[in-house]
Design a protein around this motif. Structure first.
Motif, PDB file in Angstrom:
ATOM      1  N   ALA A 173       0.832  -1.205   0.000  1.00 10.87           N
ATOM      2  CA  ALA A 173       0.000   0.000   0.000  1.00 10.87           C
ATOM      3  C   ALA A 173       0.865   1.253   0.000  1.00 10.87           C
ATOM      4  CB  ALA A 173      -0.934  -0.006   1.202  1.00 10.87           C
ATOM      5  N   GLY A 174       1.940   1.248   0.795  1.00 10.72           N
ATOM      6  CA  GLY A 174       2.841   2.399   0.836  1.00 10.72           C
ATOM      7  C   GLY A 174       3.558   2.606  -0.479  1.00 10.72           C
ATOM      8  N   PHE A 175       3.989   1.500  -1.092  1.00 14.85           N
ATOM      9  CA  PHE A 175       4.658   1.564  -2.384  1.00 14.85           C
ATOM     10  C   PHE A 175       3.727   2.165  -3.436  1.00 14.85           C
ATOM     11  CE2 PHE A 175       5.210  -0.501  -6.533  1.00 14.85           C
ATOM     12  CZ  PHE A 175       6.523  -0.188  -6.831  1.00 14.85           C
ATOM     13  N   THR A 176       2.477   1.716  -3.448  1.00 16.53           N
ATOM     14  CA  THR A 176       1.511   2.201  -4.430  1.00 16.53           C
ATOM     15  C   THR A 176       1.256   3.689  -4.262  1.00 16.53           C
ATOM     16  OG1 THR A 176       0.452   0.026  -4.522  1.00 16.53           O
ATOM     17  CG2 THR A 176      -0.826   1.900  -5.313  1.00 16.53           C
ATOM     18  N   ARG A 177       1.059   4.131  -3.024  1.00 17.26           N
ATOM     19  CA  ARG A 177       0.811   5.556  -2.779  1.00 17.26           C
ATOM     20  C   ARG A 177       2.010   6.402  -3.202  1.00 17.26           C
ATOM     21  NH1 ARG A 177      -1.442   3.517   2.086  1.00 17.26           N
ATOM     22  NH2 ARG A 177       0.506   4.000   3.197  1.00 17.26           N
ATOM     23  N   ALA A 178       3.223   5.921  -2.892  1.00 21.17           N
ATOM     24  CA  ALA A 178       4.426   6.680  -3.245  1.00 21.17           C
ATOM     25  C   ALA A 178       4.582   6.787  -4.758  1.00 21.17           C
ATOM     26  CB  ALA A 178       5.657   6.018  -2.630  1.00 21.17           C
ATOM     27  N   MET A 179       4.275   5.713  -5.466  1.00 17.21           N
ATOM     28  CA  MET A 179       4.406   5.734  -6.912  1.00 17.21           C
ATOM     29  C   MET A 179       3.413   6.709  -7.554  1.00 17.21           C
ATOM     30  SD  MET A 179       6.793   3.932  -8.157  1.00 17.21           S
ATOM     31  CE  MET A 179       7.901   2.552  -7.908  1.00 17.21           C
ATOM     32  N   VAL A 180       2.179   6.701  -7.093  1.00 25.25           N
ATOM     33  CA  VAL A 180       1.177   7.619  -7.638  1.00 25.25           C
ATOM     34  C   VAL A 180       1.557   9.060  -7.326  1.00 25.25           C
ATOM     35  CG1 VAL A 180      -1.248   8.324  -7.533  1.00 25.25           C
ATOM     36  CG2 VAL A 180      -0.658   5.896  -7.554  1.00 25.25           C
ATOM     37  N   THR A 181       2.075   9.294  -6.124  1.00 22.82           N
ATOM     38  CA  THR A 181       2.534  10.635  -5.753  1.00 22.82           C
ATOM     39  C   THR A 181       3.672  11.093  -6.655  1.00 22.82           C
ATOM     40  OG1 THR A 181       1.901  10.275  -3.435  1.00 22.82           O
ATOM     41  CG2 THR A 181       3.479  12.029  -3.878  1.00 22.82           C
ATOM     42  N   ASP A 182       4.622  10.199  -6.919  1.00 24.64           N
ATOM     43  CA  ASP A 182       5.745  10.528  -7.799  1.00 24.64           C
ATOM     44  C   ASP A 182       5.263  10.880  -9.205  1.00 24.64           C
ATOM     45  OD1 ASP A 182       7.651  10.258  -5.896  1.00 24.64           O
ATOM     46  OD2 ASP A 182       8.571   8.449  -6.709  1.00 24.64           O
ATOM     47  N   LEU A 183       4.317  10.109  -9.695  1.00 21.58           N
ATOM     48  CA  LEU A 183       3.826  10.340 -11.046  1.00 21.58           C
ATOM     49  C   LEU A 183       3.082  11.671 -11.130  1.00 21.58           C
ATOM     50  CD1 LEU A 183       4.142   8.721 -13.593  1.00 21.58           C
ATOM     51  CD2 LEU A 183       1.890   7.718 -13.222  1.00 21.58           C
ATOM     52  N   ARG A 184       2.328  11.998 -10.094  1.00 20.12           N
ATOM     53  CA  ARG A 184       1.628  13.287 -10.080  1.00 20.12           C
ATOM     54  C   ARG A 184       2.637  14.442 -10.039  1.00 20.12           C
ATOM     55  NH1 ARG A 184      -3.441  14.317  -9.231  1.00 20.12           N
ATOM     56  NH2 ARG A 184      -3.884  12.308  -8.258  1.00 20.12           N
ATOM     57  N   ALA A 185       3.703  14.275  -9.257  1.00 24.68           N
ATOM     58  CA  ALA A 185       4.736  15.307  -9.194  1.00 24.68           C
ATOM     59  C   ALA A 185       5.417  15.469 -10.552  1.00 24.68           C
ATOM     60  CB  ALA A 185       5.763  14.963  -8.118  1.00 24.68           C
ATOM     61  N   ALA A 186       5.610  14.363 -11.261  1.00 20.37           N
ATOM     62  CA  ALA A 186       6.244  14.421 -12.583  1.00 20.37           C
ATOM     63  C   ALA A 186       5.377  15.210 -13.564  1.00 20.37           C
ATOM     64  CB  ALA A 186       6.497  13.009 -13.105  1.00 20.37           C
ATOM     65  N   THR A 187       4.057  15.066 -13.466  1.00 18.69           N
ATOM     66  CA  THR A 187       3.184  15.819 -14.376  1.00 18.69           C
ATOM     67  C   THR A 187       3.276  17.314 -14.103  1.00 18.69           C
ATOM     68  OG1 THR A 187       1.251  15.624 -12.908  1.00 18.69           O
ATOM     69  CG2 THR A 187       1.583  13.883 -14.537  1.00 18.69           C
ATOM     70  N   ALA A 188       3.523  17.692 -12.849  1.00 19.22           N
ATOM     71  CA  ALA A 188       3.668  19.111 -12.526  1.00 19.22           C
ATOM     72  C   ALA A 188       4.977  19.671 -13.083  1.00 19.22           C
ATOM     73  CB  ALA A 188       3.605  19.317 -11.017  1.00 19.22           C
ATOM     74  N   ARG A 189       6.037  18.854 -13.057  1.00 18.36           N
ATOM     75  CA  ARG A 189       7.339  19.317 -13.547  1.00 18.36           C
ATOM     76  C   ARG A 189       7.451  19.234 -15.071  1.00 18.36           C
ATOM     77  NH1 ARG A 189       8.929  16.264  -9.102  1.00 18.36           N
ATOM     78  NH2 ARG A 189       9.588  14.523 -10.419  1.00 18.36           N
ATOM     79  N   TYR A 190       6.735  18.278 -15.671  1.00 14.25           N
ATOM     80  CA  TYR A 190       6.843  18.061 -17.117  1.00 14.25           C
ATOM     81  C   TYR A 190       5.451  18.045 -17.756  1.00 14.25           C
ATOM     82  CZ  TYR A 190      11.417  16.476 -15.527  1.00 14.25           C
ATOM     83  OH  TYR A 190      12.650  16.401 -14.933  1.00 14.25           O
ATOM     84  N   PRO A 191       4.745  19.174 -17.711  1.00 10.36           N
ATOM     85  CA  PRO A 191       3.374  19.196 -18.232  1.00 10.36           C
ATOM     86  C   PRO A 191       3.286  18.978 -19.738  1.00 10.36           C
ATOM     87  CG  PRO A 191       4.123  21.417 -17.729  1.00 10.36           C
ATOM     88  CD  PRO A 191       5.161  20.480 -17.186  1.00 10.36           C
ATOM     89  N   ASN A 192       4.388  19.179 -20.451  1.00 10.75           N
ATOM     90  CA  ASN A 192       4.363  19.050 -21.908  1.00 10.75           C
ATOM     91  C   ASN A 192       4.939  17.736 -22.412  1.00 10.75           C
ATOM     92  OD1 ASN A 192       3.301  21.715 -22.198  1.00 10.75           O
ATOM     93  ND2 ASN A 192       5.368  22.547 -21.909  1.00 10.75           N
ATOM     94  N   ASP A 193       5.221  16.815 -21.497  1.00 11.71           N
ATOM     95  CA  ASP A 193       5.789  15.536 -21.909  1.00 11.71           C
ATOM     96  C   ASP A 193       4.664  14.621 -22.411  1.00 11.71           C
ATOM     97  OD1 ASP A 193       6.741  12.665 -21.613  1.00 11.71           O
ATOM     98  OD2 ASP A 193       8.585  13.737 -21.128  1.00 11.71           O
ATOM     99  N   ALA A 194       4.645  14.390 -23.721  1.00  8.26           N
ATOM    100  CA  ALA A 194       3.554  13.625 -24.332  1.00  8.26           C
ATOM    101  C   ALA A 194       3.539  12.176 -23.860  1.00  8.26           C
ATOM    102  CB  ALA A 194       3.668  13.686 -25.854  1.00  8.26           C
ATOM    103  N   ASP A 195       4.711  11.569 -23.730  1.00  6.11           N
ATOM    104  CA  ASP A 195       4.751  10.164 -23.305  1.00  6.11           C
ATOM    105  C   ASP A 195       4.226  10.006 -21.885  1.00  6.11           C
ATOM    106  OD1 ASP A 195       5.697   7.356 -23.918  1.00  6.11           O
ATOM    107  OD2 ASP A 195       6.826   7.744 -22.082  1.00  6.11           O
ATOM    108  N   LEU A 196       4.519  10.975 -21.015  1.00  9.24           N
ATOM    109  CA  LEU A 196       4.012  10.930 -19.645  1.00  9.24           C
ATOM    110  C   LEU A 196       2.494  11.036 -19.644  1.00  9.24           C
ATOM    111  CD1 LEU A 196       4.479  10.913 -16.594  1.00  9.24           C
ATOM    112  CD2 LEU A 196       4.829  13.390 -16.713  1.00  9.24           C
ATOM    113  N   ARG A 197       1.946  11.920 -20.459  1.00  7.28           N
ATOM    114  CA  ARG A 197       0.483  12.038 -20.549  1.00  7.28           C
ATOM    115  C   ARG A 197      -0.138  10.738 -21.038  1.00  7.28           C
ATOM    116  NH1 ARG A 197       1.652  17.092 -23.017  1.00  7.28           N
ATOM    117  NH2 ARG A 197       1.020  16.230 -25.042  1.00  7.28           N
ATOM    118  N   ASP A 198       0.496  10.110 -22.033  1.00  2.00           N
ATOM    119  CA  ASP A 198      -0.022   8.839 -22.548  1.00  2.00           C
ATOM    120  C   ASP A 198       0.027   7.751 -21.480  1.00  2.00           C
ATOM    121  OD1 ASP A 198      -0.489  10.010 -24.978  1.00  2.00           O
ATOM    122  OD2 ASP A 198       1.329   9.233 -25.931  1.00  2.00           O
TER     123      ASP A 198
END
Length: 280
Positions: A173-198
């Protein structure tokens, strides 16, 4: 492409096998890397390296150039120059980088007794050492999304070769929450990354669990954990798992270590000697 070939050859000559974490391997006409060694480090064929250096290859892709920059330990400026010589646009600041700085590569080489994997901000695996392959499974057999740890966790749980890590329900459960948090942070830093959006679109569409966590804005952080690795030949191994962020980058380093004078430490030592070869 002639200038690209000359430059690649010059850069290859200046990297020693020791700097790249390779054995010297007998007498050499030059102190730098052989073509075979560069091909191994970059995940390319020797023939392709030869054609690049001789100017006989068509324009290499951005993925190939990134792999070459990583293997040759180029600085950011040198990497950008490599892209220009190949007729490619250098990586933009708005896109997730898969470039591993020389300092991080040296760190990985000096920790040869520990299984290490390097991931981009999206948690796509971009490099790993031989001991990681021997412990967890060889990532080189996978392509595309299969190399993304988050995608694999939600979309292909228990995928062959990566099902050796056992977690308690609390750890999972902790691993899953941390991964989703990391991915959300990545979208904030790289809003124009098409592969991340996909990637996020695929996860939200294909995994109701991920979609629920994403919509609930869960927050989690990586913590040091003792994890059980069920190795097919050596059996159960209790190892410490740490996730580190490389200074000045968004790279994640996942490192397994064993407490000194333990059975797990002895098994890691044995694994470092035997590598991927069968123990039977």
């Amino acid at each position: 492409m002639a200038e690209l070939g000359k430059t690649l050859h010059a850069w290859r000559d200046r990297v020693t096998p020791a700097e790249a974490g390779l054995p010297a391997g007998g007498r050499r006409r030059a102190p730098g890397l052989r073509r075979e060694e560069l091909a191994l480090l970059a995940g390319l064929s020797v023939d392709y390296i030869l054609r690049l250096e001789q100017g006989r290859s068509s324009a290499p892709s951005a993925q190939v150039l990134t792999a070459l920059a990583r293997a040759l330990r180029l600085t950011d400026s040198e990497r950008d120059h490599l892209f220009v010589l190949a007729g490619q646009t250098p990586p933009r600041p708005g896109a997730i980088s898969t470039y591993i700085p020389p300092g991080v590569q040296r760190l990985i080489g000096q920790l040869e007794g520990a299984p290490i994997c390097v991931c981009a901000a999206s948690w796509t695996m971009i490099s790993w050492n031989p001991l990681w392959s021997a412990l967890i499974g060889d990532p080189s057999v996978f392509r595309g999304r299969e190399r993304n740890i988050i995608w694999r966790h939600f979309m292909r749980p228990g995928i062959a070769g990566f099902d050796r890590v056992a977690q308690t329900p609390e750890q999972a459960a902790g691993f899953t929450r941390a991964m989703v948090t990391d991915l959300r942070a990545a979208t904030a830093r790289y809003p124009n990354d098409a592969d991340l959006r996909d990637l996020i679109k695929e996860l939200r569409t294909g995994s109701p669990h991920f979609a629920a966590l994403w919509d609930d804005h869960v927050v989690g952080f990586h913590e040091s954990n003792v994890k059980t690795i069920n190795h097919p030949e050596l059996g159960e191994m209790l190892l410490d798992c740490d996730v580190l962020t490389a200074p000045g980058s968004d790279l994640r380093l996942v490192i397994y270590t064993a407490a000194p004078d333990t059975e797990a430490a002895e098994k890691l030592r044995l694994l470092s000697v035997l590598g991927l070869q069968a123990l039977s």
